[in-house]
Motif scaffolding. Structure first.
Motif, PDB file in Angstrom:
ATOM      1  N   ARG A   1       0.836  -1.212   0.000  1.00 47.39           N
ATOM      2  CA  ARG A   1       0.000   0.000   0.000  1.00 47.39           C
ATOM      3  C   ARG A   1       0.866   1.255   0.000  1.00 47.39           C
ATOM      4  NH1 ARG A   1      -3.280  -2.908   3.695  1.00 47.39           N
ATOM      5  NH2 ARG A   1      -2.310  -1.813   5.424  1.00 47.39           N
ATOM      6  N   THR A   2       1.923   1.232   0.794  1.00 43.18           N
ATOM      7  CA  THR A   2       2.827   2.385   0.855  1.00 43.18           C
ATOM      8  C   THR A   2       3.468   2.625  -0.506  1.00 43.18           C
ATOM      9  OG1 THR A   2       3.282   1.974   3.189  1.00 43.18           O
ATOM     10  CG2 THR A   2       4.871   3.332   1.998  1.00 43.18           C
ATOM     11  N   ARG A   3       3.914   1.565  -1.134  1.00 50.27           N
ATOM     12  CA  ARG A   3       4.546   1.683  -2.450  1.00 50.27           C
ATOM     13  C   ARG A   3       3.562   2.251  -3.473  1.00 50.27           C
ATOM     14  NH1 ARG A   3       8.545  -2.811  -4.948  1.00 50.27           N
ATOM     15  NH2 ARG A   3       9.085  -1.705  -6.840  1.00 50.27           N
ATOM     16  N   ARG A   4       2.322   1.737  -3.487  1.00 50.56           N
ATOM     17  CA  ARG A   4       1.305   2.260  -4.415  1.00 50.56           C
ATOM     18  C   ARG A   4       1.039   3.742  -4.157  1.00 50.56           C
ATOM     19  NH1 ARG A   4      -1.218  -2.612  -3.405  1.00 50.56           N
ATOM     20  NH2 ARG A   4      -2.690  -1.649  -1.959  1.00 50.56           N
TER      21      ARG A   4
ATOM     22  N   LEU B   1       3.027   5.992  -2.761  1.00 49.20           N
ATOM     23  CA  LEU B   1       4.177   6.794  -3.206  1.00 49.20           C
ATOM     24  C   LEU B   1       4.210   6.924  -4.725  1.00 49.20           C
ATOM     25  CD1 LEU B   1       6.911   5.487  -0.751  1.00 49.20           C
ATOM     26  CD2 LEU B   1       5.896   7.769  -0.785  1.00 49.20           C
ATOM     27  N   GLU B   2       3.891   5.843  -5.426  1.00 44.61           N
ATOM     28  CA  GLU B   2       3.861   5.897  -6.887  1.00 44.61           C
ATOM     29  C   GLU B   2       2.754   6.833  -7.378  1.00 44.61           C
ATOM     30  OE1 GLU B   2       3.662   1.725  -7.841  1.00 44.61           O
ATOM     31  OE2 GLU B   2       5.847   1.553  -7.874  1.00 44.61           O
ATOM     32  N   GLN B   3       1.608   6.849  -6.688  1.00 41.20           N
ATOM     33  CA  GLN B   3       0.495   7.717  -7.084  1.00 41.20           C
ATOM     34  C   GLN B   3       0.833   9.195  -6.932  1.00 41.20           C
ATOM     35  OE1 GLN B   3      -2.748   6.328  -4.663  1.00 41.20           O
ATOM     36  NE2 GLN B   3      -3.263   4.643  -6.036  1.00 41.20           N
TER      37      GLN B   3
ATOM     38  N   THR C   1       9.072   7.318  -8.209  1.00 43.17           N
ATOM     39  CA  THR C   1       9.369   6.129  -8.995  1.00 43.17           C
ATOM     40  C   THR C   1      10.089   5.149  -8.084  1.00 43.17           C
ATOM     41  OG1 THR C   1       9.590   7.455 -10.987  1.00 43.17           O
ATOM     42  CG2 THR C   1      10.572   5.255 -11.035  1.00 43.17           C
ATOM     43  N   ILE C   2       9.487   4.002  -7.883  1.00 39.85           N
ATOM     44  CA  ILE C   2      10.043   3.004  -6.969  1.00 39.85           C
ATOM     45  C   ILE C   2      10.379   1.755  -7.765  1.00 39.85           C
ATOM     46  CG2 ILE C   2       9.591   1.636  -4.910  1.00 39.85           C
ATOM     47  CD1 ILE C   2       8.178   3.942  -3.804  1.00 39.85           C
ATOM     48  N   THR C   3      11.654   1.381  -7.700  1.00 45.63           N
ATOM     49  CA  THR C   3      12.090   0.165  -8.383  1.00 45.63           C
ATOM     50  C   THR C   3      12.703  -0.787  -7.367  1.00 45.63           C
ATOM     51  OG1 THR C   3      14.314   1.030  -8.815  1.00 45.63           O
ATOM     52  CG2 THR C   3      12.617   1.483 -10.490  1.00 45.63           C
ATOM     53  N   ASP C   4      12.755  -2.048  -7.711  1.00 50.02           N
ATOM     54  CA  ASP C   4      13.405  -3.018  -6.829  1.00 50.02           C
ATOM     55  C   ASP C   4      14.884  -2.664  -6.665  1.00 50.02           C
ATOM     56  OD1 ASP C   4      11.050  -4.417  -6.469  1.00 50.02           O
ATOM     57  OD2 ASP C   4      11.471  -5.852  -8.077  1.00 50.02           O
TER      58      ASP C   4
END
Length: 94
Positions: A39-42, A44-46, A50-53
């Motif tokens: 949820r946190t990643r989604r 932040l992306e919204q 930009t979050i990558t592995d």
């Protein structure tokens, strides 16, 4: 409400779970932590991050390096500063 399910897991994971007194609670908490991360990643992306592995791995390495740089002396100095600040005695130096 709960639901019973059967899963197949690798031997090393099974060995780890065998050490838990309540496997269901352990797995539930682990999955919930994962869900919070997703949820946190989604979120932040919204809002434009930009979050990558690869980026997460790099951040993890930097965090590990920072933690390794914390010596007992540095920890003691930080504790002393926090103590001074909490007593209102901290003097700001240029």
């Amino acid at each position: 409400m709960t639901k019973k399910i059967a899963i197949s897991i690798p031997d090393d994971v099974a060995e780890r779970l065998a050490a838990e007194p309540n496997v269901s609670a352990f797995v539930t908490e682990s999955i919930r932590q994962r869900m919070v991360g997703e949820r946190t990643r989604r979120t932040l992306e919204q809002i434009g991050f930009t979050i990558t592995d690869e980026g997460l791995e790099e951040a993890g390495r930097k965090l590990d390096q920072a933690r390794q740089a914390i010596t007992p002396e540095l920890r003691a100095k930080a504790a002393a500063l926090l103590n001074e600040a909490s007593r209102g005695r901290l003097q700001v130096r240029d």
